[in-house]
Design a protein around this motif. Sequence first.
Motif, PDB file in Angstrom:
ATOM      1  N   ASP A 191       0.636  -0.976  -0.114  1.00 41.22           N
ATOM      2  CA  ASP A 191       0.167  -0.107   0.063  1.00 41.22           C
ATOM      3  C   ASP A 191       0.806   1.282   0.086  1.00 41.22           C
ATOM      4  O   ASP A 191       2.145   1.212  -0.249  1.00 41.22           O
ATOM      5  CB  ASP A 191      -0.981   0.039   1.376  1.00 41.22           C
ATOM      6  CG  ASP A 191      -0.378  -0.093   2.525  1.00 41.22           C
ATOM      7  OD1 ASP A 191       0.701   0.508   2.614  1.00 41.22           O
ATOM      8  OD2 ASP A 191      -1.132  -0.179   3.457  1.00 41.22           O
ATOM      9  N   ASP A 192       0.267   2.248   0.200  1.00 38.39           N
ATOM     10  CA  ASP A 192       0.729   3.790   0.132  1.00 38.39           C
ATOM     11  C   ASP A 192       1.739   4.194   1.455  1.00 38.39           C
ATOM     12  O   ASP A 192       2.406   4.998   1.542  1.00 38.39           O
ATOM     13  CB  ASP A 192      -0.054   4.752  -0.150  1.00 38.39           C
ATOM     14  CG  ASP A 192      -1.341   4.982   0.743  1.00 38.39           C
ATOM     15  OD1 ASP A 192      -1.405   4.022   1.538  1.00 38.39           O
ATOM     16  OD2 ASP A 192      -1.932   5.985   0.588  1.00 38.39           O
ATOM     17  N   GLU A 193       1.830   3.259   2.476  1.00 41.44           N
ATOM     18  CA  GLU A 193       2.885   3.098   3.450  1.00 41.44           C
ATOM     19  C   GLU A 193       3.712   2.188   3.540  1.00 41.44           C
ATOM     20  O   GLU A 193       4.320   1.766   4.349  1.00 41.44           O
ATOM     21  CB  GLU A 193       1.834   3.170   4.941  1.00 41.44           C
ATOM     22  CG  GLU A 193       1.117   4.193   4.984  1.00 41.44           C
ATOM     23  CD  GLU A 193       0.087   4.347   6.286  1.00 41.44           C
ATOM     24  OE1 GLU A 193       0.065   3.345   6.889  1.00 41.44           O
ATOM     25  OE2 GLU A 193      -0.514   5.511   6.667  1.00 41.44           O
ATOM     26  N   TYR A 194       3.735   1.316   2.240  1.00 41.46           N
ATOM     27  CA  TYR A 194       4.624   0.266   1.880  1.00 41.46           C
ATOM     28  C   TYR A 194       4.427  -1.019   2.832  1.00 41.46           C
ATOM     29  O   TYR A 194       5.479  -1.575   2.949  1.00 41.46           O
ATOM     30  CB  TYR A 194       6.120   0.818   2.211  1.00 41.46           C
ATOM     31  CG  TYR A 194       6.585   1.509   1.057  1.00 41.46           C
ATOM     32  CD1 TYR A 194       7.154   1.103  -0.083  1.00 41.46           C
ATOM     33  CD2 TYR A 194       6.228   3.039   1.108  1.00 41.46           C
ATOM     34  CE1 TYR A 194       7.515   1.853  -1.283  1.00 41.46           C
ATOM     35  CE2 TYR A 194       6.800   3.943   0.241  1.00 41.46           C
ATOM     36  CZ  TYR A 194       7.299   3.343  -1.100  1.00 41.46           C
ATOM     37  OH  TYR A 194       7.701   4.111  -2.130  1.00 41.46           O
ATOM     38  N   THR A 195       3.293  -1.150   3.555  1.00 44.14           N
ATOM     39  CA  THR A 195       2.697  -2.274   4.174  1.00 44.14           C
ATOM     40  C   THR A 195       2.511  -3.435   2.957  1.00 44.14           C
ATOM     41  O   THR A 195       1.553  -3.092   2.130  1.00 44.14           O
ATOM     42  CB  THR A 195       1.699  -1.880   5.000  1.00 44.14           C
ATOM     43  OG1 THR A 195       1.710  -1.028   6.095  1.00 44.14           O
ATOM     44  CG2 THR A 195       1.206  -3.339   5.592  1.00 44.14           C
ATOM     45  N   ILE A 196       3.050  -4.565   3.365  1.00 44.75           N
ATOM     46  CA  ILE A 196       2.910  -5.728   2.393  1.00 44.75           C
ATOM     47  C   ILE A 196       1.513  -6.345   2.432  1.00 44.75           C
ATOM     48  O   ILE A 196       1.188  -6.550   3.438  1.00 44.75           O
ATOM     49  CB  ILE A 196       3.829  -6.824   2.597  1.00 44.75           C
ATOM     50  CG1 ILE A 196       5.405  -6.190   1.947  1.00 44.75           C
ATOM     51  CG2 ILE A 196       3.757  -8.128   1.688  1.00 44.75           C
ATOM     52  CD1 ILE A 196       6.431  -7.054   2.564  1.00 44.75           C
ATOM     53  N   LEU A 197       0.688  -6.394   1.414  1.00 41.25           N
ATOM     54  CA  LEU A 197      -0.848  -6.721   1.397  1.00 41.25           C
ATOM     55  C   LEU A 197      -0.561  -8.345   0.941  1.00 41.25           C
ATOM     56  O   LEU A 197      -1.580  -9.033   1.054  1.00 41.25           O
ATOM     57  CB  LEU A 197      -1.391  -6.166   0.540  1.00 41.25           C
ATOM     58  CG  LEU A 197      -1.613  -4.348   0.850  1.00 41.25           C
ATOM     59  CD1 LEU A 197      -2.363  -3.511  -0.313  1.00 41.25           C
ATOM     60  CD2 LEU A 197      -2.072  -4.009   2.059  1.00 41.25           C
ATOM     61  N   GLY A 198       0.451  -8.524   0.093  1.00 39.26           N
ATOM     62  CA  GLY A 198       0.537  -9.880  -0.502  1.00 39.26           C
ATOM     63  C   GLY A 198       1.793  -9.920  -1.344  1.00 39.26           C
ATOM     64  O   GLY A 198       2.080  -9.065  -1.669  1.00 39.26           O
TER      65      GLY A 198
END
Length: 205
Positions: free
Chosen positions: A178-185
């Motif tokens: 996402d736009d906070e660089y959190t890995i979604l998959g």
Amino acid sequence: MSKFHLNIQELVQGEFILNKVNIAFVFQVNCPGCFIYGIPLINNLYQSFHNDVGFIGVATAFEDFEYNNEVNLKLLLGDGKLVGATKNYYIINYELSNYSEKIKFPVAFDRITTSEHLINSDKIELICNALPNFPNFSKTEKEILVAKIKSHYVEMPLIAETFTLNQLRGTPSFIIFDDEYTILGQHFGHINEDILKRRLEHFLG
């Protein structure tokens, strides 16, 4: 949740625009599977989603540095020039020494560092935190693991940061974030295009 550490040396083609949903395609120029499956897949997804999803290709190197380097990436993007095992595959199977498919998405080269710089920086902590259950280890267990990791990487003269900090398993790798660089998959290896398409549609809502 885990963060995606995008540490690139240079953006070689296009412009990466961070969006609510993004996908990184990590590949090597000396990786036939990246060209057979990965690039056509990302090209198709880029054509369908580039208005809503941020795309970034990251050419990396965890082996064969004589082939997997920025010079050969630029030759690939400029003239379609193939090298190493990738070139051999296309010559044997298609009698082609150049890649015929135009790479449409933005592409960067991974940041390359030395083992000395890596093991003496706070990046070791990032590597540890990418490992499952590391936060739950005891202080002694963490110290032992840090020492093992430093011992492992000190043997490597060159290290690609995006590949290493995210502890990727190999190439091709696909990371949605996402736009906070959190890995979604994320996924390693050959994956059906429809699966990635549905995942992007899901995260776009």
